[in-house]
Write a protein that holds these residues in place. Structure first.
Motif: not given
Length: 325
Positions: A299-325
């Protein structure tokens, strides 16, 4: 330590602290649980707060299978008094299915939603690490909040959220999330809400701690002696500290005086996270925060503040690798 079965009724609780049942003023508040809050000033220039709740009126109690009111049970132990963290709770009462939690009034100590100072953040992180280092209170009659109940609290399920007053915002936020998020993260979130076991197994590789369960600035005060003081113990847990930290980061990100990465590192330094566990701890912290507040970041990204949404997406994508461990 007071046995659960011997808890006072409200009249007995008030009498034991020389308080009458009259003169309590109902307060308006922004909490989501549905509890009622009352305040009373005594004749000796001291104020008290009374939180009154039941599973019939409290959405969080019902949704997290809390039939005996964890907060009321915890209120009758004195063990949450530490060097860096404390609680204003005095005791609790039970009248049928209704629970009352009596507290000293610390409203003048509670943090606002404005930006924290670095000193305030330092106090909070020290308090968190001190809380997470303590042994869980030995209290009879308590059922700790389950990991799955906590991490799926705001899943995009209209039936589950039906009686939650913020349901439309959350469901709308998830709609935006599934429009904006990369395909792999849409699939990740849906798969974890469908089956949390991969994340539960990853969490199981970290040591358990005693968690508050709802660490947000609304529930945090800083006492005159410099301790962190915590209210609203509706979801205490025995689980890895990453759950508390993930929620804290996702809920309070706009108030932080330093970056999210710096906050994670500072907490880890205070908590002496072992080096070989740091990457895992950081990864599950991000995934927990992402599941709980991904809708808000979208919702914050939609309202014109996308930087934190990008941070969470990038970190979550990288973090998801540990789920296969």
């Amino acid at each position: 330590m007071m046995n659960f079965e011997n808890r006072h009724n409200l009249k007995q609780l008030l009498n034991s602290h020389n308080l009458s049942s009259s003169g309590w003023v109902k307060l308006s508040h922004g909490g989501f649980s549905g509890a009622q809050i009352y305040k009373k000033s005594s004749q000796i220039d001291q104020s008290y707060v009374l939180k009154v709740t039941s599973a019939q009126t409290d959405w969080i109690m019902r949704t997290t299978s809390d039939h005996l009111c964890r907060e009321a049970v915890l209120a009758n132990t004195t063990s949450i008094r530490r060097e860096q963290v404390t609680t204003p709770v005095i005791g609790s009462a039970q009248d049928g299915s209704v629970f009352s939690i009596l507290m000293h009034d610390i409203s003048d100590q509670l943090l606002s939603n404005e930006r924290l100072s670095k000193a305030q953040l330092n106090t909070i992180l020290l308090g968190m690490s001190d809380l997470h280092a303590m042994a869980a209170p030995d209290v009879p009659g308590i059922t700790w909040c389950d990991i799955e109940d906590r991490l799926t609290l705001f899943e995009p399920n209209p039936e589950k959220l039906a009686q939650f007053r913020n349901a439309e915002v959350i469901l709308g936020g998830w709609e935006v999330f599934f429009k904006l998020a990369p395909k792999d993260l849409k699939e990740l979130v849906l798969s974890l809400f469908n089956d949390l076991d991969p994340l539960r197994r990853a969490l199981g590789r970290l040591p358990n701690s005693f968690l508050h369960g709802d660490l947000k600035t609304d529930n945090i005060g800083i006492s005159p002696t410099g301790k962190m003081s915590l209210i609203d113990w509706s979801m205490p847990m025995i689980a890895p500290a990453a759950i508390d930290l993930g929620w804290f980061l996702a809920m309070n990100s706009r108030a932080l005086p330093v970056t999210l990465d710096e906050t994670i590192k500072a907490y880890s330094d205070y908590s002496n996270i072992e080096d070989h566990l740091f990457e895992l701890h950081q990864s599950v912290t991000v995934l927990c925060g992402f599941l709980l507040r991904g809708w808000r970041k979208a919702l914050d990204a939609q309202s014109g503040e996308p930087s934190e949404f990008r941070w969470w997406c990038e970190r979550a994508s990288s973090a998801s690798k540990i789920l296969a461990g």
